[in-house]
Design a protein around this motif. Structure first.
Motif, PDB file in Angstrom:
ATOM      1  N   LEU A 117       0.827  -1.206   0.000  1.00 26.50           N
ATOM      2  CA  LEU A 117       0.000   0.000   0.000  1.00 26.50           C
ATOM      3  C   LEU A 117       0.861   1.256   0.000  1.00 26.50           C
ATOM      4  CD1 LEU A 117      -2.765   1.388   0.223  1.00 26.50           C
ATOM      5  CD2 LEU A 117      -2.613   1.113   2.712  1.00 26.50           C
ATOM      6  N   GLU A 118       1.892   1.291   0.812  1.00 29.11           N
ATOM      7  CA  GLU A 118       2.783   2.457   0.850  1.00 29.11           C
ATOM      8  C   GLU A 118       3.472   2.664  -0.504  1.00 29.11           C
ATOM      9  OE1 GLU A 118       3.699   4.357   4.555  1.00 29.11           O
ATOM     10  OE2 GLU A 118       1.850   4.219   3.381  1.00 29.11           O
ATOM     11  N   ALA A 119       3.922   1.580  -1.105  1.00 30.78           N
ATOM     12  CA  ALA A 119       4.593   1.683  -2.408  1.00 30.78           C
ATOM     13  C   ALA A 119       3.652   2.237  -3.472  1.00 30.78           C
ATOM     14  CB  ALA A 119       5.127   0.315  -2.827  1.00 30.78           C
ATOM     15  N   GLU A 120       2.397   1.790  -3.449  1.00 27.33           N
ATOM     16  CA  GLU A 120       1.434   2.272  -4.440  1.00 27.33           C
ATOM     17  C   GLU A 120       1.076   3.738  -4.213  1.00 27.33           C
ATOM     18  OE1 GLU A 120      -0.548   0.102  -7.249  1.00 27.33           O
ATOM     19  OE2 GLU A 120       1.617   0.343  -7.032  1.00 27.33           O
ATOM     20  N   LEU A 121       0.941   4.147  -2.951  1.00 26.26           N
ATOM     21  CA  LEU A 121       0.667   5.558  -2.663  1.00 26.26           C
ATOM     22  C   LEU A 121       1.798   6.444  -3.181  1.00 26.26           C
ATOM     23  CD1 LEU A 121      -0.721   5.214   0.976  1.00 26.26           C
ATOM     24  CD2 LEU A 121      -2.000   6.118  -0.981  1.00 26.26           C
ATOM     25  N   LEU A 122       3.038   6.069  -2.921  1.00 27.47           N
ATOM     26  CA  LEU A 122       4.175   6.868  -3.358  1.00 27.47           C
ATOM     27  C   LEU A 122       4.318   6.845  -4.877  1.00 27.47           C
ATOM     28  CD1 LEU A 122       6.760   5.830  -0.608  1.00 27.47           C
ATOM     29  CD2 LEU A 122       5.501   7.989  -0.786  1.00 27.47           C
ATOM     30  N   ARG A 178       0.691  10.350   7.256  1.00 27.79           N
ATOM     31  CA  ARG A 178      -0.610  10.978   7.532  1.00 27.79           C
ATOM     32  C   ARG A 178      -0.992  10.866   9.007  1.00 27.79           C
ATOM     33  NH1 ARG A 178      -4.366  10.520   2.374  1.00 27.79           N
ATOM     34  NH2 ARG A 178      -2.831  10.063   0.745  1.00 27.79           N
ATOM     35  N   VAL A 179      -0.239  10.066   9.755  1.00 29.48           N
ATOM     36  CA  VAL A 179      -0.541   9.844  11.165  1.00 29.48           C
ATOM     37  C   VAL A 179       0.665  10.308  11.981  1.00 29.48           C
ATOM     38  CG1 VAL A 179      -1.244   8.149  12.892  1.00 29.48           C
ATOM     39  CG2 VAL A 179      -1.906   7.828  10.506  1.00 29.48           C
ATOM     40  N   PRO A 180       0.452  11.135  12.997  1.00 25.68           N
ATOM     41  CA  PRO A 180       1.598  11.670  13.762  1.00 25.68           C
ATOM     42  C   PRO A 180       2.551  10.603  14.274  1.00 25.68           C
ATOM     43  CG  PRO A 180      -0.421  12.806  14.379  1.00 25.68           C
ATOM     44  CD  PRO A 180      -0.829  11.687  13.470  1.00 25.68           C
ATOM     45  N   LEU A 235       1.144  10.294  -4.027  1.00 22.06           N
ATOM     46  CA  LEU A 235       0.274  10.580  -2.891  1.00 22.06           C
ATOM     47  C   LEU A 235       1.072  10.523  -1.588  1.00 22.06           C
ATOM     48  CD1 LEU A 235      -2.750   8.364  -3.989  1.00 22.06           C
ATOM     49  CD2 LEU A 235      -2.562  10.856  -4.214  1.00 22.06           C
ATOM     50  N   ILE A 236       0.514  11.111  -0.542  1.00 21.74           N
ATOM     51  CA  ILE A 236       1.174  11.082   0.760  1.00 21.74           C
ATOM     52  C   ILE A 236       1.091   9.670   1.331  1.00 21.74           C
ATOM     53  CG2 ILE A 236       1.157  12.027   3.109  1.00 21.74           C
ATOM     54  CD1 ILE A 236      -0.183  14.515   1.973  1.00 21.74           C
TER      55      ILE A 236
END
Length: 329
Positions: free
Chosen positions: A213-218, A228-230, A222-223
């Motif tokens: 998921l992180e790879a696809e967002l980047l 997106r979470v502190p 996208l952020i």
């Protein structure tokens, strides 16, 4: 009658035929479910060396409605099996859930497993980080609300791996799916909104799912979810990691379908994101309930401990690999 078998001291009923057995005229056997049963000598099953039996006729039915110790669904009067526990008295099971060995009994203790959890699952073209694409995703919440996405993976020479069970073809996803960037951003917003509450997010096989998921967002500019979470991607609850740690020596597979079956959790359509997410959330709750040392962890400790448990598992798995295979990688 063999000398090793005991006789009944009092008049009773035969567990096989239900007719009266006179005192001293029957065979007394110990049921593997924790009580003694009486038979006519001609009706008695073959006893083991300890004078016991696991014959189905030795089962005792429940006299009132009680929740099944495996699936927690109420068993109607007369349709369940009573089993004597060493510590907790009589327990009720659905006949199909009665087995040895069995998962530990679900405890009444409070913990993270009783909080407002949310579960994520994705459907991909394969299992390679940064290479394969997401074609579907689902989010399931503890209150029963759910969302799912069919995602257009975009242009490019894409091929669906033959071992994927979700049934989505690349052609169908491209023709009917939501544009990738739009769907991924919606998913990230939903997940970030939950993680900010600091309640666990359940993800089966979290290292693969969250990395993909992180790879696809980047990849789509996208952020990242972790930005997106502190406090980043925390707390995460991976039922696969929990099960490996809590019951490391259990035989059998560790696929989601096999683990949910072991714990008595219904899972109708393995491989489909919506059903996998729902089953993962139920599984996390059950594992937390069955294993008090796990269920009583704070949410922060749950996340930290899973990182250590997964790292230890990976090290042990690597050590078990044949030397020649390690040298080739």
């Amino acid at each position: 009658m063999p000398d090793s078998l005991r006789t009944n001291r009092y008049e009773s009923r035969c567990a096989r035929c239900g007719h009266t057995v006179a005192a001293e005229a029957g065979v007394l056997l110990l049921s593997k479910w924790g009580y003694t049963v009486v038979y006519h000598p001609t009706h008695a099953p073959e006893a083991d060396a300890q004078g016991g039996t696991s014959d189905a006729s030795a089962m005792r039915v429940n006299q009132r409605e009680e929740p099944c110790q495996v699936c927690d669904v109420v068993v109607p009067e007369g349709l369940g099996v009573l089993v004597r526990s060493r510590f907790d008295g009589w327990q009720v099971y659905h006949p199909e859930h009665l087995r040895e060995p069995a998962p530990p009994r679900r405890g009444p203790h409070t913990g993270w497993h009783q909080r407002r959890l949310i579960a994520l699952d994705i459907e991909t073209t394969g299992n390679r980080y940064g290479v394969d694409r997401i074609v579907g995703a689902a989010v399931y919440a503890a209150d029963g609300s759910a969302r799912s996405w069919l995602i257009d993976p975009g242009p490019g020479p894409l091929m669906m791996a033959p071992y994927k069970k979700h049934g989505i073809t690349v052609e169908h996803a491209c023709a009917h799916g939501v544009p990738t960037a739009h769907a991924l951003n919606e998913i990230a917003v939903v997940l970030a909104r939950h993680l900010i509450t600091k309640d666990p997010m359940v993800v089966w096989n979290a290292p693969f799912v969250l990395t993909t998921l992180e790879a696809e967002l980047l990849r789509h500019g996208l952020i990242a979810l972790s930005d997106r979470v502190p406090e980043g991607l925390s707390p995460i609850c991976d039922p696969l990691v929990l099960d490996r740690h809590a019951d490391p020596f259990r035989s059998g597979g560790r696929a989601l379908e096999a683990v949910t079956e072991w714990y008595g959790i219904p899972h109708c359509h393995p491989g489909h994101a919506a059903f996998d997410a729902e089953a993962s959330l139920a599984l996390a709750r059950v594992i937390g309930s069955c294993f008090p040392p796990v269920g009583r962890l704070s949410r922060q400790a749950l996340h930290r401990e899973q990182v250590c448990w997964h790292a230890r598992y990976a090290q042990d798995a690597e050590a078990r690999r044949p030397t020649e295979n390690r040298d080739m990688t």
